[in-house]
Design an enzyme around this catalytic site. Structure first.
Site, PDB file in Angstrom:
ATOM      1  N   ASP A  72     -26.610 -28.702 -10.087  1.00 46.82           N
ATOM      2  CA  ASP A  72     -27.193 -29.710  -9.209  1.00 46.82           C
ATOM      3  C   ASP A  72     -28.257 -29.135  -8.290  1.00 46.82           C
ATOM      4  O   ASP A  72     -28.447 -27.919  -8.217  1.00 46.82           O
ATOM      5  CB  ASP A  72     -26.091 -30.390  -8.376  1.00 46.82           C
ATOM      6  CG  ASP A  72     -25.043 -29.406  -7.864  1.00 46.82           C
ATOM      7  OD1 ASP A  72     -25.397 -28.224  -7.648  1.00 46.82           O
ATOM      8  OD2 ASP A  72     -23.887 -29.805  -7.670  1.00 46.82           O
ATOM      9  N   ASP A 141     -12.575 -33.430  -1.949  1.00 46.12           N
ATOM     10  CA  ASP A 141     -12.245 -34.747  -2.503  1.00 46.12           C
ATOM     11  C   ASP A 141     -12.240 -34.750  -4.026  1.00 46.12           C
ATOM     12  O   ASP A 141     -12.204 -35.803  -4.655  1.00 46.12           O
ATOM     13  CB  ASP A 141     -13.220 -35.811  -1.979  1.00 46.12           C
ATOM     14  CG  ASP A 141     -14.670 -35.532  -2.369  1.00 46.12           C
ATOM     15  OD1 ASP A 141     -14.924 -34.519  -3.045  1.00 46.12           O
ATOM     16  OD2 ASP A 141     -15.552 -36.327  -1.983  1.00 46.12           O
ATOM     17  N   HIS A 143     -14.548 -33.785  -6.196  1.00 44.59           N
ATOM     18  CA  HIS A 143     -15.774 -34.002  -6.967  1.00 44.59           C
ATOM     19  C   HIS A 143     -16.250 -32.696  -7.585  1.00 44.59           C
ATOM     20  O   HIS A 143     -16.108 -31.631  -6.992  1.00 44.59           O
ATOM     21  CB  HIS A 143     -16.880 -34.630  -6.102  1.00 44.59           C
ATOM     22  CG  HIS A 143     -17.511 -33.688  -5.114  1.00 44.59           C
ATOM     23  ND1 HIS A 143     -17.161 -33.672  -3.786  1.00 44.59           N
ATOM     24  CD2 HIS A 143     -18.479 -32.746  -5.261  1.00 44.59           C
ATOM     25  CE1 HIS A 143     -17.896 -32.758  -3.157  1.00 44.59           C
ATOM     26  NE2 HIS A 143     -18.694 -32.181  -4.030  1.00 44.59           N
ATOM     27  N   GLU A 148     -19.503 -37.697  -7.222  1.00 39.16           N
ATOM     28  CA  GLU A 148     -18.659 -38.124  -6.114  1.00 39.16           C
ATOM     29  C   GLU A 148     -17.533 -39.049  -6.582  1.00 39.16           C
ATOM     30  O   GLU A 148     -17.576 -39.577  -7.702  1.00 39.16           O
ATOM     31  CB  GLU A 148     -19.521 -38.840  -5.073  1.00 39.16           C
ATOM     32  CG  GLU A 148     -20.678 -38.006  -4.527  1.00 39.16           C
ATOM     33  CD  GLU A 148     -20.245 -36.949  -3.527  1.00 39.16           C
ATOM     34  OE1 GLU A 148     -19.115 -36.419  -3.639  1.00 39.16           O
ATOM     35  OE2 GLU A 148     -21.034 -36.639  -2.622  1.00 39.16           O
TER      36      GLU A 148
END
Length: 271
Positions: A72, A141, A143, A148
Site C-alpha cells: 500500500d 482491528d 485489517h 479496512e
C-alpha cells in the site's frame, strides 16, 4: 493454516526473516526466473527487514533476482515525505540490499489517475507470474494492508478511505497530529493477497491479541479482513507470546507443538 508462536518480537522477526531467506534460497532465482515477494510496511516488519539486511551482508542471500510488490501507499503524500511508504522501504530495507530499483514496486499515491495506477499494479503482478510469498501485517482491528473492516474479501488493488481507528493508530508517525495523517490510500485487495502461493502474516504485541483471536479462532468475517486467510491453503501466522493473550489455552498448546525448535526448517507443506 499454521500458527508459529515465539517468545518475543525479536524472535518472531528472526523466524520470519529466516523463512523468507530460506524460501528465496530454495527457489534458486535467476535472470529468467525471479522470486516475487509481497511486502508490508509499519513497525511490525521492521525487525524482520533488519535481519534480512544482516543475512545479505553476511552473504547468505541475494535480492538480485527478486521482485517485490508492496501492499500500500498513502494518497497525496509526497514520495520524499519521511512517512511515505516509499521512504520507509528505501530507508529501512531496499537501499541496504542488492535489489534492482526497477524490481521494487510500490504504488504511486500521487498518480494522476489513481484507478489506472491500481489496475496497472495488478497487471504488473500478473506479468511477474504472481506473488510467490506475500508477507503482511495487521492493524488492531484486523485489517491487512489498508483493507479496512467491511472490505470485500475478494477485493483487488484500489483506492480506499481509511477508518478512523487506522488514522488514530497512524497518528504516532505524524507527531500525533490527526490533521496530518492521510485519509486515503492505495492498497492491494484481500483477493490480491489471497492469489499469492503463500501468505505469511506477522502479528506481535498485546494490542493485536484480539485481532489474532478473530483471525484464527472465529469464522471468516469481512469485518476482520485478516480472517479470510483461514481459507488460504498456505498461510502462516507468526506471532509473539503477547499476541496470544486472547487465544484459548488448547489452541496455543496445539500450535506450539508445531513450532519445532522455534526455527523455520523448510517449507512445511512441501515434501
Amino acid at each position: 493454516m499454521r500458527l508459529v508462536i515465539l517468545d518475543d518480537y525479536d524472535l518472531a522477526s528472526e523466524w520470519a526473516a529466516k523463512y523468507i531467506r530460506n524460501r528465496i534460497v530454495q527457489f534458486k532465482p535467476s535472470a529468467d526466473r525471479f522470486f516475487t515477494l509481497g511486502l508490508p510496511t509499519g513497525s511490525t516488519p521492521y525487525g524482520c527487514y533488519q535481519k534480512l539486511i544482516e543475512y545479505y551482508r553476511h552473504g547468505d542471500i541475494s535480492f538480485k533476482y527478486v521482485k517485490t510488490f508492496n501492499m500500500d501507499e498513502y494518497v497525496g503524500l509526497p514520495r520524499a515525505h519521511p512517512e511515505s511508504y516509499h521512504s520507509y522501504m528505501w530507508n529501512n530495507f531496499f537501499k541496504h540490499i542488492d535489489i534492482d530499483p526497477a524490481n521494487a514496486h510500490i504504488l504511486d499515491g500521487n498518480a494522476q489517475n489513481l484507478e489506472e495506477e491500481c489496475q496497472a499494479y495488478e497487471q504488473k503482478i500478473a506479468e511477474a507470474g504472481g506473488i510467490e510469498l506475500f508477507v503482511g501485517g495487521i492493524g488492531p482491528d484486523g485489517h491487512i494492508a489498508f483493507n479496512e473492516p467491511g472490505s470485500s474479501l475478494v477485493s483487488r488493488t484500489r483506492v480506499k478511505t481509511l477508518a478512523k481507528d487506522t488514522i488514530v493508530a497512524n497518528a504516532r508517525f505524524f507527531g500525533n497530529d490527526l490533521s496530518k495523517v492521510p485519509t486515503m490510500a492505495l492498497t492491494v485487495g484481500v483477493g490480491t493477497v489471497m492469489d499469492a502461493k503463500e501468505v505469511m502474516i506477522l502479528i506481535t504485541g498485546a494490542h493485536k491479541a484480539f485481532a489474532l483471536y478473530k483471525a484464527i479462532e472465529e469464522g471468516v468475517n469481512h469485518m476482520w479482513t485478516v480472517s479470510a486467510f483461514q481459507q488460504h491453503p498456505r498461510t502462516i501466522f507468526v506471532c509473539d507470546e503477547d499476541a496470544t493473550l486472547e487465544l484459548r489455552v488448547k489452541t496455543v498448546k496445539y500450535f506450539k507443538v508445531m513450532t519445532i525448535n522455534k526455527t523455520p526448517k523448510f517449507v512445511w507443506w512441501l515434501k
